[in-house]
Design a protein around this motif. Structure first.
Motif, PDB file in Angstrom:
ATOM      1  N   VAL A 101       0.830  -1.207   0.000  1.00 56.64           N
ATOM      2  CA  VAL A 101       0.000   0.000   0.000  1.00 56.64           C
ATOM      3  C   VAL A 101       0.869   1.263   0.000  1.00 56.64           C
ATOM      4  N   LYS A 102       2.035   1.166   0.607  1.00 55.13           N
ATOM      5  CA  LYS A 102       2.923   2.327   0.623  1.00 55.13           C
ATOM      6  C   LYS A 102       3.432   2.664  -0.777  1.00 55.13           C
ATOM      7  N   ARG A 103       3.633   1.639  -1.600  1.00 52.92           N
ATOM      8  CA  ARG A 103       4.067   1.896  -2.970  1.00 52.92           C
ATOM      9  C   ARG A 103       3.002   2.644  -3.763  1.00 52.92           C
ATOM     10  N   HIS A 104       1.740   2.428  -3.410  1.00 57.02           N
ATOM     11  CA  HIS A 104       0.636   3.031  -4.161  1.00 57.02           C
ATOM     12  C   HIS A 104      -0.071   4.150  -3.401  1.00 57.02           C
ATOM     13  N   ASN A 105       0.324   4.393  -2.147  1.00 54.44           N
ATOM     14  CA  ASN A 105      -0.317   5.406  -1.304  1.00 54.44           C
ATOM     15  C   ASN A 105      -1.823   5.166  -1.172  1.00 54.44           C
ATOM     16  N   ILE A 106      -2.161   3.946  -0.832  1.00 55.71           N
ATOM     17  CA  ILE A 106      -3.558   3.537  -0.638  1.00 55.71           C
ATOM     18  C   ILE A 106      -3.756   3.181   0.830  1.00 55.71           C
ATOM     19  N   THR A 107      -4.887   3.584   1.386  1.00 62.48           N
ATOM     20  CA  THR A 107      -5.145   3.389   2.815  1.00 62.48           C
ATOM     21  C   THR A 107      -5.904   2.094   3.071  1.00 62.48           C
ATOM     22  N   LEU A 108      -5.433   1.336   4.065  1.00 68.09           N
ATOM     23  CA  LEU A 108      -6.164   0.177   4.560  1.00 68.09           C
ATOM     24  C   LEU A 108      -7.203   0.675   5.558  1.00 68.09           C
ATOM     25  N   ALA A 109      -8.472   0.515   5.220  1.00 69.51           N
ATOM     26  CA  ALA A 109      -9.553   1.056   6.043  1.00 69.51           C
ATOM     27  C   ALA A 109     -10.230  -0.077   6.806  1.00 69.51           C
ATOM     28  N   VAL A 110      -9.894  -0.205   8.077  1.00 67.40           N
ATOM     29  CA  VAL A 110     -10.428  -1.262   8.941  1.00 67.40           C
ATOM     30  C   VAL A 110     -11.863  -0.919   9.327  1.00 67.40           C
ATOM     31  N   GLU A 111     -12.777  -1.866   9.124  1.00 64.73           N
ATOM     32  CA  GLU A 111     -14.202  -1.596   9.314  1.00 64.73           C
ATOM     33  C   GLU A 111     -14.761  -2.314  10.540  1.00 64.73           C
ATOM     34  N   PRO A 112     -14.917  -1.626  11.667  1.00 65.07           N
ATOM     35  CA  PRO A 112     -15.544  -2.257  12.831  1.00 65.07           C
ATOM     36  C   PRO A 112     -16.921  -2.822  12.480  1.00 65.07           C
ATOM     37  N   GLU A 113     -17.216  -4.000  13.017  1.00 67.65           N
ATOM     38  CA  GLU A 113     -18.519  -4.629  12.735  1.00 67.65           C
ATOM     39  C   GLU A 113     -18.980  -5.419  13.948  1.00 67.65           C
ATOM     40  N   PRO A 114     -20.270  -5.387  14.251  1.00 72.09           N
ATOM     41  CA  PRO A 114     -20.790  -6.171  15.379  1.00 72.09           C
ATOM     42  C   PRO A 114     -20.429  -7.649  15.255  1.00 72.09           C
ATOM     43  N   GLY A 115     -19.950  -8.239  16.342  1.00 70.98           N
ATOM     44  CA  GLY A 115     -19.655  -9.658  16.379  1.00 70.98           C
ATOM     45  C   GLY A 115     -18.269 -10.045  15.917  1.00 70.98           C
ATOM     46  N   LEU A 116     -17.476  -9.083  15.456  1.00 71.36           N
ATOM     47  CA  LEU A 116     -16.132  -9.376  14.983  1.00 71.36           C
ATOM     48  C   LEU A 116     -15.094  -8.890  16.003  1.00 71.36           C
ATOM     49  N   PHE A 117     -13.831  -9.167  15.737  1.00 69.70           N
ATOM     50  CA  PHE A 117     -12.775  -8.837  16.690  1.00 69.70           C
ATOM     51  C   PHE A 117     -12.815  -7.371  17.097  1.00 69.70           C
ATOM     52  N   ILE A 118     -12.949  -6.479  16.128  1.00 65.11           N
ATOM     53  CA  ILE A 118     -13.097  -5.049  16.417  1.00 65.11           C
ATOM     54  C   ILE A 118     -14.536  -4.671  16.102  1.00 65.11           C
ATOM     55  N   GLU A 119     -15.307  -4.367  17.129  1.00 64.70           N
ATOM     56  CA  GLU A 119     -16.726  -4.047  16.954  1.00 64.70           C
ATOM     57  C   GLU A 119     -16.999  -2.550  16.949  1.00 64.70           C
ATOM     58  N   THR A 120     -16.216  -1.787  17.682  1.00 66.86           N
ATOM     59  CA  THR A 120     -16.511  -0.378  17.912  1.00 66.86           C
ATOM     60  C   THR A 120     -15.374   0.516  17.436  1.00 66.86           C
ATOM     61  N   ALA A 121     -15.684   1.798  17.308  1.00 63.16           N
ATOM     62  CA  ALA A 121     -14.643   2.767  16.977  1.00 63.16           C
ATOM     63  C   ALA A 121     -13.611   2.832  18.098  1.00 63.16           C
ATOM     64  N   ALA A 122     -14.065   2.691  19.325  1.00 70.91           N
ATOM     65  CA  ALA A 122     -13.134   2.707  20.464  1.00 70.91           C
ATOM     66  C   ALA A 122     -12.172   1.530  20.398  1.00 70.91           C
ATOM     67  N   GLU A 123     -12.661   0.355  20.013  1.00 74.92           N
ATOM     68  CA  GLU A 123     -11.784  -0.816  19.881  1.00 74.92           C
ATOM     69  C   GLU A 123     -10.822  -0.652  18.711  1.00 74.92           C
ATOM     70  N   TYR A 124     -11.314  -0.062  17.621  1.00 78.39           N
ATOM     71  CA  TYR A 124     -10.408   0.228  16.504  1.00 78.39           C
ATOM     72  C   TYR A 124      -9.267   1.132  16.972  1.00 78.39           C
ATOM     73  N   LEU A 125      -9.611   2.197  17.703  1.00 77.93           N
ATOM     74  CA  LEU A 125      -8.597   3.147  18.133  1.00 77.93           C
ATOM     75  C   LEU A 125      -7.580   2.489  19.061  1.00 77.93           C
ATOM     76  N   LYS A 126      -8.042   1.596  19.927  1.00 82.77           N
ATOM     77  CA  LYS A 126      -7.123   0.864  20.803  1.00 82.77           C
ATOM     78  C   LYS A 126      -6.164   0.012  19.978  1.00 82.77           C
ATOM     79  N   PHE A 127      -6.686  -0.683  18.978  1.00 88.07           N
ATOM     80  CA  PHE A 127      -5.851  -1.499  18.090  1.00 88.07           C
ATOM     81  C   PHE A 127      -4.855  -0.624  17.332  1.00 88.07           C
ATOM     82  N   LYS A 128      -5.334   0.465  16.802  1.00 90.72           N
ATOM     83  CA  LYS A 128      -4.480   1.387  16.053  1.00 90.72           C
ATOM     84  C   LYS A 128      -3.338   1.908  16.923  1.00 90.72           C
ATOM     85  N   GLU A 129      -3.663   2.342  18.130  1.00 90.09           N
ATOM     86  CA  GLU A 129      -2.646   2.918  19.014  1.00 90.09           C
ATOM     87  C   GLU A 129      -1.645   1.872  19.496  1.00 90.09           C
ATOM     88  N   GLU A 130      -2.083   0.620  19.606  1.00 92.22           N
ATOM     89  CA  GLU A 130      -1.177  -0.436  20.054  1.00 92.22           C
ATOM     90  C   GLU A 130      -0.231  -0.892  18.953  1.00 92.22           C
TER      91      GLU A 130
END
Length: 278
Positions: free
Chosen positions: A146-175
């Motif tokens: 993605v860095k070669r093409h400058n394209i963003t990986l957009a992680v999509e929180p979804e109910p019932g999956l590992f990351i469900e909420t925006a808060a959980e996404y942010l925790k994953f991102k910061e870690e």
């Protein structure tokens, strides 16, 4: 100014070319490509077809809003194979698929690809810590591409999956990716509402994390069932106001995949409803 697009994943009973033509006729200027069968799965989306579709999109004055790399019906189902499988070979299928989706995004001028947030954890014995490590390991494999093409990986929180909420996404991102601008969030308005978050508040709290937006309505029971905008209880006026206030300039893609038999009809209803919001 809200830029509306529509996802081809509602048009699974149509060819990709037919879906794009129908979406353009309604008035949408953006189209999200479903990177899966029967549309733009990397292994079946031939060089010849890619050229024809690219020419079609350009001739209609449209742009690709996002490449949707969430599902994997070609090799599994909506979720599987996931990023967090116990079997490394299955995780490898997901990684290789995502890298190929980055190539599609680059070829079609898309700035984002939306991804499932790790995968389902219900019914598994995986711990959150291990799920996070496996998901992060997979994304690291994709990052050089993605860095070669400058394209963003957009992680999509979804109910019932590992990351469900925006808060959980942010925790994953910061870690795992605190200083990586090409790992951000696909802000699915309906998903956030389902898990009890206020989508407009999320937008205002973390605008720098929002790479792309998915739109659908949800009923007052907050059950994860995509509804045509205007048929549920989501306050789209407040969401659009928040997006405008934070200076969001990327696409808002309507995603109504359950409506395979009425795709054009619900796309038109959504377009008319959302465009009437002042």
């Amino acid at each position: 100014m809200i830029r509306l697009a529509f996802s081809t994943n509602a048009f699974k009973k149509s060819t990709l070319a037919e879906a794009i033509a129908a979406i353009a006729q309604i008035g949408y200027r953006g189209v999200e490509l479903m990177a899966d069968v029967p549309h733009a799965h990397p292994t079946t989306f031939t060089t010849e077809e890619r050229l024809k579709i690219k020419n079609q999109i350009e001739s209609l004055g449209m742009q690709v809003s996002n490449v949707n790399a969430f599902t994997h019906f070609a090799d599994g189902d909506t979720y599987h194979p996931t990023w967090i499988e116990d079997d490394p070979a299955k995780r490898e299928i997901r990684i290789v698929h995502t890298i190929a989706c980055v190539d599609i995004a680059a070829q079609f001028g898309a700035k984002t690809i939306s991804l499932q947030p790790g995968g389902p954890t219900i019914g598994t014995s995986i711990t959150p810590a291990l799920a996070g490590e496996r998901f992060a390991e997979g994304l690291r494999r994709v990052l050089p591409h993605v860095k070669r093409h400058n394209i963003t990986l957009a992680v999509e929180p979804e109910p019932g999956l590992f990351i469900e909420t925006a808060a959980e996404y942010l925790k994953f991102k910061e870690e795992f990716f605190p200083d990586e601008p090409l790992v951000r969030m696909n802000c699915d308005i309906g998903h956030l509402f389902c898990v009890g978050e206020d989508p407009a508040a999320v937008i205002r709290a973390m605008p720098q994390q929002i790479a792309h937006v998915h739109l659908e309505d949800i009923g007052k029971n907050r059950v994860h069932q995509h509804l045509t905008p205007g048929k549920g209880v989501i306050d789209f006026r407040s969401i659009f106001a928040a997006l405008n206030d934070v200076g969001y300039i990327n696409w808002c893609t309507v995603e109504l995949y359950p409506y395979e038999t009425t795709a054009a009809g619900v796309a038109k209803l959504a377009y008319d409803y959302l465009n009437a919001i002042d």
